[in-house]
Scaffold this active site. Sequence first.
Site, PDB file in Angstrom:
ATOM      1  N   LYS A  78      57.540 -48.568 -36.688  1.00 19.06           N
ATOM      2  CA  LYS A  78      56.574 -48.308 -37.748  1.00 19.06           C
ATOM      3  C   LYS A  78      56.742 -46.874 -38.231  1.00 19.06           C
ATOM      4  O   LYS A  78      56.416 -45.917 -37.528  1.00 19.06           O
ATOM      5  CB  LYS A  78      55.147 -48.533 -37.230  1.00 19.06           C
ATOM      6  CG  LYS A  78      54.071 -48.306 -38.283  1.00 19.06           C
ATOM      7  CD  LYS A  78      52.690 -48.645 -37.748  1.00 19.06           C
ATOM      8  CE  LYS A  78      51.613 -48.442 -38.796  1.00 19.06           C
ATOM      9  NZ  LYS A  78      50.266 -48.808 -38.303  1.00 19.06           N
ATOM     10  N   ASP A 165      40.282 -53.051 -40.232  1.00 23.22           N
ATOM     11  CA  ASP A 165      41.200 -53.783 -41.121  1.00 23.22           C
ATOM     12  C   ASP A 165      41.638 -55.091 -40.461  1.00 23.22           C
ATOM     13  O   ASP A 165      42.826 -55.415 -40.429  1.00 23.22           O
ATOM     14  CB  ASP A 165      42.406 -52.922 -41.473  1.00 23.22           C
ATOM     15  CG  ASP A 165      43.139 -53.416 -42.719  1.00 23.22           C
ATOM     16  OD1 ASP A 165      42.538 -54.210 -43.486  1.00 23.22           O
ATOM     17  OD2 ASP A 165      44.300 -53.028 -42.921  1.00 23.22           O
TER      18      ASP A 165
END
Length: 450
Positions: A78, A165
Amino acid sequence: MEAAPTGQRSSHQSVEKGRSRHKIPRDVETDIAYLYEVLPQLSRIFRIIDKIGEGTFSTVYLAEAQMTDGSRRMFALKHLIPTSHPVRIAAELQCLTVAGGTENVMGVTYCFRKEHHVVIVMPYMEHQTFVDIVGSLSFEDVKHYIFHLLKALRHIHKFGIIHRDIKPTNFLFNQQRREYSLVDFGLAQGTPDTQIELLKGLLLKTKREEVIPRKIVSSKHRSVPVRTPLNQKPKAPAVSPMLTCNCFMTDRVCNICLSRKQQVAPRAGTPGFRAPEVLTKCPNQGTAIDMWSAGVILLSLLSGRYPFFKASDDLIALTQIMTIRGSRETKEAAKTFGKSIVCSRELPRLDLRILCETLRGLRSWDDASLPAEFQASRNPAEVKQDAGSPARKRMSSGSLRSIAELQEMGWDKAPDDVYDLLDKLLDLNPATRITASMALQHPLFKDMTV
């Protein structure tokens, strides 16, 4: 970096087989070359294979590494955007380190940093895309999915982490192995008693002028926030608030309403999954916002419709929620967290079972009085003609199945318990919304080990 957490390793052969079927696009090759350039140490350990995800704050790559025992393993790299705040990056890493690697929460293997470039290395978990499988899951698959999502939420909430989220793309799912992993803590916030040290500086704070209750004026059943600072007394408007815009009693939100100055409050998250208290900019938000998002996911799983809510702005999103949960119930819940909603038309609360079974195709549309918003899914034959249309994307692939197929998948035997849990997850009042720990004790899961 010698081992990935148990249950989170992917099938190297199947991943490589799938990747070999298509050529990597030139722009992805350029991005990979750039990543090697800004972080040269990656090339000594990883062979980056493809780009597998891209968002506002990061890009995720699939990479292979040879381990010390000679085996090869897959990892997810990431790459955080260089403009990310250092405290935010460190907080995400701490969440993964402290809470990750167990209870269906992704762990972290390593982290590389050079100047303002940061790459977080995580075990790669092979998974299916939610939109491709939402209509093909059996009821038992859905039951296990939501159970394991709740386990992940209970675990992070225990540490005082608000994910903020929760959505299907952040809860990886391998249908064949029934493996699950909650990812992406880039927007995480801390509760007042959080155990994550770096989240203590990211508590959900609001300015003094934002704590007074606001009036929310409705246009038909659209809602508009009106701001009154705490440090000045509310003034009587020259004209009634109900008449200050051009859209009252119409089916649209006018530019005057859309241009009103918005009050400041945490509103991170993905449209369609934001809780009512986020949409109305309530200053006091907690772990309950994650539970609402889990409820929206369950709503999609039960109805086969994904995304279930899709709105261009918060006002329309609140309207869509009212269409399902009822206007009177929404107004009453809003009062509990300091908001006032005026609605010119009464919207009845829908029966969740009837709604989901109709959208999935278990009930005739003639037997259900559903609002016009859901009529886009009424005629599968028409939707099939245009597979790329927005209607098709919102259409339940489950509703294209025959009754016999749905029965074989166990949908005709879905118990009332699952709709009771859905109702509790979609409680409009965050103070009474079910917690993850309570949800795992729900009768729906009586035959499952918590």
